[in-house]
Design a protein around this motif. Structure first.
Motif, PDB file in Angstrom:
ATOM      1  N   ASN A  51     -10.001 -23.342  -7.826  1.00 14.86           N
ATOM      2  CA  ASN A  51      -9.452 -24.091  -6.702  1.00 14.86           C
ATOM      3  C   ASN A  51      -9.637 -23.266  -5.440  1.00 14.86           C
ATOM      4  N   LYS A  52     -10.363 -23.819  -4.463  1.00 14.42           N
ATOM      5  CA  LYS A  52     -10.662 -23.041  -3.258  1.00 14.42           C
ATOM      6  C   LYS A  52      -9.391 -22.648  -2.507  1.00 14.42           C
ATOM      7  N   ASN A  53      -8.300 -23.363  -2.768  1.00 16.99           N
ATOM      8  CA  ASN A  53      -7.047 -23.006  -2.101  1.00 16.99           C
ATOM      9  C   ASN A  53      -6.476 -21.703  -2.636  1.00 16.99           C
ATOM     10  N   ASN A  54      -6.998 -21.253  -3.803  1.00 11.18           N
ATOM     11  CA  ASN A  54      -6.532 -19.987  -4.359  1.00 11.18           C
ATOM     12  C   ASN A  54      -7.112 -18.794  -3.614  1.00 11.18           C
ATOM     13  N   VAL A  55      -8.187 -19.034  -2.824  1.00 13.39           N
ATOM     14  CA  VAL A  55      -8.811 -17.952  -2.077  1.00 13.39           C
ATOM     15  C   VAL A  55      -8.077 -17.785  -0.765  1.00 13.39           C
ATOM     16  N   LYS A  56      -7.393 -16.676  -0.622  1.00 13.78           N
ATOM     17  CA  LYS A  56      -6.594 -16.430   0.567  1.00 13.78           C
ATOM     18  C   LYS A  56      -7.074 -15.158   1.256  1.00 13.78           C
ATOM     19  N   ASN A  57      -6.740 -15.066   2.519  1.00 13.83           N
ATOM     20  CA  ASN A  57      -7.053 -13.867   3.293  1.00 13.83           C
ATOM     21  C   ASN A  57      -8.544 -13.562   3.276  1.00 13.83           C
ATOM     22  N   ASN A  58      -9.368 -14.633   3.353  1.00 11.47           N
ATOM     23  CA  ASN A  58     -10.813 -14.481   3.456  1.00 11.47           C
ATOM     24  C   ASN A  58     -11.413 -13.759   2.254  1.00 11.47           C
ATOM     25  N   GLU A  59     -10.862 -13.969   1.076  1.00 12.98           N
ATOM     26  CA  GLU A  59     -11.464 -13.401  -0.119  1.00 12.98           C
ATOM     27  C   GLU A  59     -12.816 -14.057  -0.354  1.00 12.98           C
ATOM     28  N   ILE A  60     -13.730 -13.337  -0.972  1.00 11.56           N
ATOM     29  CA  ILE A  60     -15.075 -13.828  -1.229  1.00 11.56           C
ATOM     30  C   ILE A  60     -15.284 -13.855  -2.733  1.00 11.56           C
ATOM     31  N   GLN A  61     -15.663 -14.990  -3.232  1.00 11.93           N
ATOM     32  CA  GLN A  61     -15.867 -15.118  -4.661  1.00 11.93           C
ATOM     33  C   GLN A  61     -17.345 -15.357  -4.957  1.00 11.93           C
ATOM     34  N   ILE A  62     -17.937 -14.484  -5.772  1.00  8.57           N
ATOM     35  CA  ILE A  62     -19.325 -14.601  -6.183  1.00  8.57           C
ATOM     36  C   ILE A  62     -19.352 -15.305  -7.539  1.00  8.57           C
ATOM     37  N   VAL A  63     -20.044 -16.428  -7.608  1.00  8.56           N
ATOM     38  CA  VAL A  63     -20.053 -17.237  -8.814  1.00  8.56           C
ATOM     39  C   VAL A  63     -21.481 -17.553  -9.234  1.00  8.56           C
ATOM     40  N   ASN A  64     -21.608 -18.112 -10.456  1.00  8.57           N
ATOM     41  CA  ASN A  64     -22.921 -18.548 -10.896  1.00  8.57           C
ATOM     42  C   ASN A  64     -23.066 -20.054 -10.710  1.00  8.57           C
ATOM     43  N   TRP A  65     -24.222 -20.566 -11.085  1.00  5.53           N
ATOM     44  CA  TRP A  65     -24.580 -21.965 -10.867  1.00  5.53           C
ATOM     45  C   TRP A  65     -23.548 -22.926 -11.446  1.00  5.53           C
ATOM     46  N   ASP A  66     -23.044 -22.610 -12.635  1.00  7.26           N
ATOM     47  CA  ASP A  66     -22.138 -23.514 -13.336  1.00  7.26           C
ATOM     48  C   ASP A  66     -20.818 -23.712 -12.605  1.00  7.26           C
ATOM     49  N   ASN A  67     -20.455 -22.784 -11.736  1.00  7.76           N
ATOM     50  CA  ASN A  67     -19.169 -22.855 -11.047  1.00  7.76           C
ATOM     51  C   ASN A  67     -19.296 -23.277  -9.583  1.00  7.76           C
ATOM     52  N   LEU A  68     -20.454 -23.836  -9.244  1.00  8.13           N
ATOM     53  CA  LEU A  68     -20.663 -24.341  -7.897  1.00  8.13           C
ATOM     54  C   LEU A  68     -20.317 -25.816  -7.815  1.00  8.13           C
ATOM     55  N   ASP A  69     -19.869 -26.232  -6.643  1.00  8.92           N
ATOM     56  CA  ASP A  69     -19.779 -27.663  -6.376  1.00  8.92           C
ATOM     57  C   ASP A  69     -21.201 -28.213  -6.248  1.00  8.92           C
ATOM     58  N   GLU A  70     -21.353 -29.489  -6.466  1.00  9.02           N
ATOM     59  CA  GLU A  70     -22.697 -30.082  -6.484  1.00  9.02           C
ATOM     60  C   GLU A  70     -23.446 -29.864  -5.169  1.00  9.02           C
ATOM     61  N   TRP A  71     -22.730 -29.902  -4.060  1.00  2.00           N
ATOM     62  CA  TRP A  71     -23.410 -29.770  -2.769  1.00  2.00           C
ATOM     63  C   TRP A  71     -24.006 -28.379  -2.564  1.00  2.00           C
ATOM     64  N   GLN A  72     -23.536 -27.381  -3.329  1.00  2.00           N
ATOM     65  CA  GLN A  72     -24.087 -26.037  -3.220  1.00  2.00           C
ATOM     66  C   GLN A  72     -25.229 -25.795  -4.200  1.00  2.00           C
ATOM     67  N   GLN A  73     -25.449 -26.703  -5.127  1.00  2.00           N
ATOM     68  CA  GLN A  73     -26.492 -26.527  -6.143  1.00  2.00           C
ATOM     69  C   GLN A  73     -27.838 -26.975  -5.591  1.00  2.00           C
ATOM     70  N   ASP A  74     -28.627 -26.002  -5.174  1.00  7.09           N
ATOM     71  CA  ASP A  74     -29.903 -26.300  -4.518  1.00  7.09           C
ATOM     72  C   ASP A  74     -31.096 -25.919  -5.382  1.00  7.09           C
ATOM     73  N   ASN A  75     -31.071 -24.742  -5.965  1.00  6.16           N
ATOM     74  CA  ASN A  75     -32.200 -24.254  -6.758  1.00  6.16           C
ATOM     75  C   ASN A  75     -31.702 -23.877  -8.141  1.00  6.16           C
ATOM     76  N   GLU A  76     -31.994 -24.693  -9.122  1.00  8.72           N
ATOM     77  CA  GLU A  76     -31.474 -24.489 -10.478  1.00  8.72           C
ATOM     78  C   GLU A  76     -32.042 -23.258 -11.164  1.00  8.72           C
ATOM     79  N   PHE A  77     -33.089 -22.665 -10.581  1.00 12.22           N
ATOM     80  CA  PHE A  77     -33.686 -21.469 -11.174  1.00 12.22           C
ATOM     81  C   PHE A  77     -33.017 -20.187 -10.675  1.00 12.22           C
TER      82      PHE A  77
END
Length: 353
Positions: A51-77
């Motif tokens: 939940n993006k609301n869990n990210v507070k104080n400008n925390e940065i979360q690095i995730v893989n393809w499976d944990n992206l929203d569809e609009w961020q999924q651009d290159n499946e490779f």
């Protein structure tokens, strides 16, 4: 902290948050803390859903393809190294200090854009004019207003193109709406660079045939305006249009061949080569076309298991480097064409920068 078993990680202060994809038991959905003795590092396991609301104080979360929203999924490779939606401008800026799969895309265009800005401020006055004095001697005032405009208009185009591209890759993880906005700015920057590149060479290639110069300038402007209307359409930004986007810009750039072939007919091949420094224009075209094809067909990551080129040497990064190289070749061609138009000298020894 990027392996296939990890869905994401976030860094904020002294805390490290880890999300596991294979958490199945409901009991593990409650936070489990493990603190190291004599250490301020905290490892926290949380559920697979984010939940993006869990990210507070400008925390940065690095995730893989499976944990992206569809609009961020651009290159499946490209599997890992994505910056999760931050909904924060400061969060996007702070991501500059973290290695992720957009880091190379950001810096490979941000640094050259700053260099082009510096050239825009002082190149014509402090370098080019002094070089002309060395060639022709004192007392010659060959830099007129149009020379300043034509040389600097390319530098403006190069700066805007690279800077908008860098901003897009930095702020695209803010939110879908911001990503779309900066994507359009990125495309507009490309159109501006192509337009200013063609127009700057047109002036020196046809400096003694102003009708042809004006004619091709109008044609280029019409093409550029048409491109602007096209890229501002939201449908154009969809990932399924990637090859179309690349082809579209290649065709627009290829429209620059029309004045070149006209020059062959009017001036002859040998004289045309000297007028617009076709050798460097050829190198420029190779860079742009190769970069566009590599980007459009996702080379090399499409030939390997997803994840091989997550952080380095993927198609978009190669495309960026090709764009920078192409702009440098064009700048070389513009300056040498200017020197030839003013002095009649065509030689590799006349190397301005």
């Amino acid at each position: 902290m990027s392996t296939r078993s990890r869905a994401s990680s976030a860094v904020s202060g002294n805390n490290v948050f880890v999300t596991l994809q294979d958490i199945q038991k409901e009991s593990l959905f409650s936070k489990v803390h493990k603190r190291r003795r004599n250490s301020s590092i905290t490892v926290t396991a949380v559920p697979n859903t984010f939940n993006k609301n869990n990210v507070k104080n400008n925390e940065i979360q690095i995730v893989n393809w499976d944990n992206l929203d569809e609009w961020q999924q651009d290159n499946e490779f490209i599997y890992d190294g994505y910056v999760k939606e931050t909904s924060s401008v400061m969060g996007c800026i702070k991501s500059l200090n973290i290695l992720h799969n957009e880091s190379v895309n950001i810096w490979s265009h941000l640094v050259p854009s700053v260099i082009y800005l510096a050239l825009l401020i002082g190149f014509t006055d402090f370098i080019l004019e002094k070089k002309l004095i060395q060639i022709l001697g004192a007392g010659h005032h060959l830099m007129d207003a149009m020379d300043y405009v034509m040389i600097n208009i390319f530098l403006v185009g190069a700066f805007l193109c690279l800077f908008c591209s860098s901003c897009y890759h930095c702020f695209k993880q803010h939110s879908e709406s911001v990503s779309v906005l900066w994507s359009k700015a990125d495309y507009m920057g490309i159109i501006i660079l192509i337009s200013t590149s063609i127009i700057s060479l047109l002036y020196y290639g046809f400096h003694d045939h102003l009708f042809l110069c004006k004619l091709f300038t109008i044609i280029t402007t019409i093409f550029g305006a048409t491109c602007c209307v096209f890229v501002l359409n939201d449908k154009f930004n969809h990932k399924d249009w990637k090859i179309v986007r690349a082809s579209f810009f290649v065709l627009f750039a290829a429209s620059g061949l029309l004045p070149i072939f006209t020059g062959f007919f009017v001036f002859g091949i040998e004289n045309s080569i000297k007028r617009v420094q076709l050798l460097y224009v050829f190198f420029e075209a190779i860079c742009y076309i190769a970069g566009a094809l590599i980007y459009g067909f996702k080379i090399p990551e499409c030939y390997f298991k997803p994840g091989k080129f997550d952080y380095f040497f993927n198609s978009h990064q190669i495309f960026h480097l090709c764009c920078v190289a192409g702009s440098v070749f064009h700048f070389r061609a513009v300056i040498a064409s200017f020197v030839y138009a003013k002095t009649g000298i065509h030689s590799n020894s006349v190397f301005i920068f």
